[in-house]
Design an enzyme around this catalytic site. Structure first.
Site, PDB file in Angstrom:
ATOM      1  N   TYR A 146      46.350  34.666  19.770  1.00 55.13           N
ATOM      2  CA  TYR A 146      47.355  34.052  20.010  1.00 55.13           C
ATOM      3  C   TYR A 146      47.853  33.184  20.666  1.00 55.13           C
ATOM      4  O   TYR A 146      48.644  32.959  20.980  1.00 55.13           O
ATOM      5  CB  TYR A 146      48.579  34.427  19.283  1.00 55.13           C
ATOM      6  CG  TYR A 146      48.010  36.101  18.962  1.00 55.13           C
ATOM      7  CD1 TYR A 146      48.036  36.612  17.206  1.00 55.13           C
ATOM      8  CD2 TYR A 146      48.703  37.055  19.145  1.00 55.13           C
ATOM      9  CE1 TYR A 146      47.104  37.341  17.058  1.00 55.13           C
ATOM     10  CE2 TYR A 146      48.167  38.579  18.784  1.00 55.13           C
ATOM     11  CZ  TYR A 146      48.052  38.415  17.877  1.00 55.13           C
ATOM     12  OH  TYR A 146      47.459  39.905  16.909  1.00 55.13           O
ATOM     13  N   LYS A 188      39.636  43.520  48.890  1.00 55.67           N
ATOM     14  CA  LYS A 188      41.473  42.645  48.519  1.00 55.67           C
ATOM     15  C   LYS A 188      41.803  44.743  47.906  1.00 55.67           C
ATOM     16  O   LYS A 188      42.243  44.121  47.058  1.00 55.67           O
ATOM     17  CB  LYS A 188      41.318  41.661  47.695  1.00 55.67           C
ATOM     18  CG  LYS A 188      43.105  41.367  47.904  1.00 55.67           C
ATOM     19  CD  LYS A 188      43.542  40.531  49.499  1.00 55.67           C
ATOM     20  CE  LYS A 188      45.567  40.463  49.001  1.00 55.67           C
ATOM     21  NZ  LYS A 188      45.800  40.847  50.333  1.00 55.67           N
ATOM     22  N   ASP A 221      42.532  37.714  52.437  1.00 54.47           N
ATOM     23  CA  ASP A 221      43.167  36.590  53.094  1.00 54.47           C
ATOM     24  C   ASP A 221      43.019  36.471  54.880  1.00 54.47           C
ATOM     25  O   ASP A 221      43.483  35.277  54.869  1.00 54.47           O
ATOM     26  CB  ASP A 221      44.722  36.940  52.545  1.00 54.47           C
ATOM     27  CG  ASP A 221      45.352  39.486  52.323  1.00 54.47           C
ATOM     28  OD1 ASP A 221      44.447  39.578  52.723  1.00 54.47           O
ATOM     29  OD2 ASP A 221      46.204  38.707  52.579  1.00 54.47           O
ATOM     30  N   ASP A 245      32.033  33.788  45.825  1.00 53.24           N
ATOM     31  CA  ASP A 245      32.185  32.425  45.369  1.00 53.24           C
ATOM     32  C   ASP A 245      32.929  31.327  46.071  1.00 53.24           C
ATOM     33  O   ASP A 245      32.998  30.434  46.522  1.00 53.24           O
ATOM     34  CB  ASP A 245      32.422  32.188  44.346  1.00 53.24           C
ATOM     35  CG  ASP A 245      32.040  31.287  43.073  1.00 53.24           C
ATOM     36  OD1 ASP A 245      31.087  30.228  43.108  1.00 53.24           O
ATOM     37  OD2 ASP A 245      33.422  30.856  42.332  1.00 53.24           O
ATOM     38  N   ASP A 249      31.976  28.674  49.832  1.00 57.98           N
ATOM     39  CA  ASP A 249      32.303  27.231  49.820  1.00 57.98           C
ATOM     40  C   ASP A 249      33.466  26.846  50.671  1.00 57.98           C
ATOM     41  O   ASP A 249      32.987  25.606  51.323  1.00 57.98           O
ATOM     42  CB  ASP A 249      34.148  26.663  48.490  1.00 57.98           C
ATOM     43  CG  ASP A 249      32.501  26.191  47.224  1.00 57.98           C
ATOM     44  OD1 ASP A 249      31.720  26.731  47.189  1.00 57.98           O
ATOM     45  OD2 ASP A 249      33.627  25.238  46.842  1.00 57.98           O
TER      46      ASP A 249
END
Ligand SMILES: NC(=O)c1ccc[n+]([C@@H]2O[C@H](COP(=O)([O-])OP(=O)(O)OC[C@H]3O[C@@H](n4cnc5c(N)ncnc54)[C@H](O)[C@@H]3O)[C@@H](O)[C@H]2O)c1
Length: 361
Positions: A146, A188, A221, A245, A249
Site C-alpha cells: 500500500y 555495525k 562510523d 559498497d 566509493d
C-alpha cells in the site's frame, strides 16, 4: 603453445562504451608482450539493450557467460531506465548466479596524484576492501505494501549465513597473510545486533585459525572517519555488501577520483568465471566525450590477469598506470586534459618500455 583466454566483454552503458575498449587495448598490448592470447566476445547487454529488447541480458545470458574464463565489464544504467533494474537484472544477478562472493576492491594512491587528504602520501594509502558480494543487506528480500496510502509499509530483510561469513573471512585472512598481516572487520554490530552480531561471532571464530594475522573490529562510523584521518591504519578490510559498497566509493575519493578504482567480483574456487569492473557506474553525465578516466577499468584488467595467473602481465599494467600518472598524464577528473584514449595509449607506451618482468627477475 601459447595460452589463450576466453573473455566475455560487456561494455554496458554510458562511459562503459569508451573505457572498456581502452582497457582491452591495454590487455592486448600486454598479452602480445607476454605471449598469450585473448579471444573476446562482445555482448551489448545493459540498459541500452533493455530499451531495445525489454531485458538487460537474454534469458540464457548467465549460461552463456559460464563458458568463458572471465568477464570484463564496464557499468550499466541509463537515466531513461528505471534505476532499480541495473543491479537486479545484471550486476547482482551475475555476481550471485556465478557465486562471485568476493568483491576485491583495492585502494591505493598512485604517483603524481594528489589525494584530497592533505599530507597523505603513497605510503599512507594502500589497502584492500574485501566486500561480501552475495548476501547481507543487498539480497533484495522484501516487500512494499500500500505505498500510496496512510498504511504504507516497506521491509528489506538482510541475510547473513554462516557459510557466507566463513568463506569471505577465510579469503580475507589469506589475503592479509600475503600482505601486511592485518585484518580489520568493519561492521555495525552494536546496532544491527542480530545479523552483524552473528557476522562478528563467526568472523571471530575464523580469526582463531590465523594467529599470525592481527585481527580487529571497527564500526563503520569510525572506519569512515579513519579513511579520511588515518588511512594508514588499514591493510585488509573485510566487510558486508552494503558497507563495502559505500566505503569503496570513499576509497575511490581518497585516491583522488572515483574513476581510478578497479575491482574483481571473484569466485575463488573457479567453479564459474569471475567478473572485473571499475568501482564506479556508467557516468552518463560525461559519456560520449572521450574524457572518462579509464584507469579503474585498466586496473580491473590487471586484477583479471592476476586472477588468470598472468602475474607479470598484471604487474606491468600496474607499473604502466603508475608511470602514466607520475608523468602527469591525467584526465579531467584529476584536473588534467588527457583523453580516455590518450591515457590508455600512455599506459601501453609505458608497458612497452618496461623490460619483461621475468627478464629482470
Ligand atoms: N556496477 C555498475 O554497473 C554500477 C555501479 C554504480 C552505479 N551504476 C549506475 O550508473 C549510473 C550512474 O550512477 P551515479 O551517477 O550514481 O554514479 P557514477 O559512478 O556513474 O558517477 C558518479 C560521479 O563520478 C563521475 N565518474 C564516475 N566514473 C568516472 C570516470 N571513470 N572518470 C571520470 N569521472 C567519473 C561521474 O561523472 C559522476 O559525476 C546509474 O544508472 C547507476 O545505477 C552502475
Amino acid at each position: 603453445m601459447s595460452k589463450n583466454y576466453k573473455i566475455a566483454v560487456v561494455n554496458g552503458d554510458g562511459i562503459g562504451e569508451e573505457i572498456v575498449p581502452a582497457g582491452i587495448s591495454v590487455i592486448e598490448a600486454v598479452a602480445k608482450k607476454y605471449g598469450f592470447t585473448i579471444s573476446k566476445e562482445n555482448f551489448s547487454w545493459g540498459a541500452g539493450h533493455y530499451l531495445k529488447h525489454g531485458e538487460f541480458m537474454p534469458e540464457n545470458g548467465i549460461e552463456t557467460l559460464k563458458s568463458f574464463d572471465a568477464i570484463y565489464f564496464g557499468a550499466v544504467g541509463l537515466p531513461e531506465v528505471d534505476d532499480t533494474l541495473p543491479a537486479k537484472d545484471y550486476t547482482f544477478k551475475v555476481r550471485t548466479d556465478l557465486e562471485q562472493y568476493v568483491n576485491y576492491r583495492p585502494v591505493k594512491l598512485f604517483a603524481g596524484i594528489e589525494s584530497p587528504l592533505r599530507d597523505k602520501t603513497e605510503n599512507d594509502i594502500d589497502f584492500v576492501i574485501i566486500r561480501e558480494n552475495n548476501e547481507g543487506e543487498f539480497v533484495q528480500n522484501g516487500k512494499i505494501l500500500y505505498p500510496d496510502t496512510p498504511n504504507g509499509v516497506a521491509v528489506d530483510t538482510s541475510m547473513v549465513t554462516r557459510l557466507g561469513v566463513e568463506r569471505i573471512a577465510h579469503y580475507a585472512f589469506k589475503l592479509a597473510r600475503k600482505r601486511r598481516k592485518k585484518l580489520t572487520n568493519v561492521t555495525k554490530s552494536n546496532t544491527l545486533i542480530y545479523s552483524l552480531g552473528f557476522w562478528d561471532h563467526v568472523m571471530e571464530e575464523v580469526s582463531k585459525e590465523y594467529p599470525d594475522v592481527a585481527y580487529s573490529k571497527m564500526y563503520v562510523d569510525n572506519a569512515s572517519a579513519s579513511f579520511v584521518l588515518r588511512p594508514e591504519v588499514f591493510d585488509v578490510i573485510v566487510t558486508t555488501n552494503m558497507i563495502g559498497d559505500i566505503l569503496s566509493d570513499l576509497g575511490g575519493a581518497i585516491m583522488g577520483s572515483l574513476g581510478l578504482g578497479g575491482s574483481g567480483n571473484i569466485n575463488p574456487e573457479n567453479n564459474y568465471p569471475s567478473m572485473f569492473e571499475p568501482i564506479h557506474g556508467s557516468a552518463p553525465d560525461i559519456a560520449g566525450q572521450n574524457i572518462a578516466n579509464p584507469i579503474g577499468q585498466i586496473w580491473s584488467a590487471a586484477i583479471m590477469l592476476e586472477h588468470l595467473g598472468e602475474i607479470e602481465a598484471a604487474n606491468d599494467i600496474m607499473k604502466g598506470i603508475n608511470a602514466t600518472t607520475a608523468k602527469g598524464d591525467l584526465t579531467k577528473d584529476l584536473k588534467g586534459s588527457a583523453t580516455t584514449t590518450e591515457i590508455a595509449q600512455s599506459v601501453i607506451d609505458s608497458i612497452l618500455t618496461l623490460e619483461k618482468a621475468n627478464a629482470i627477475g
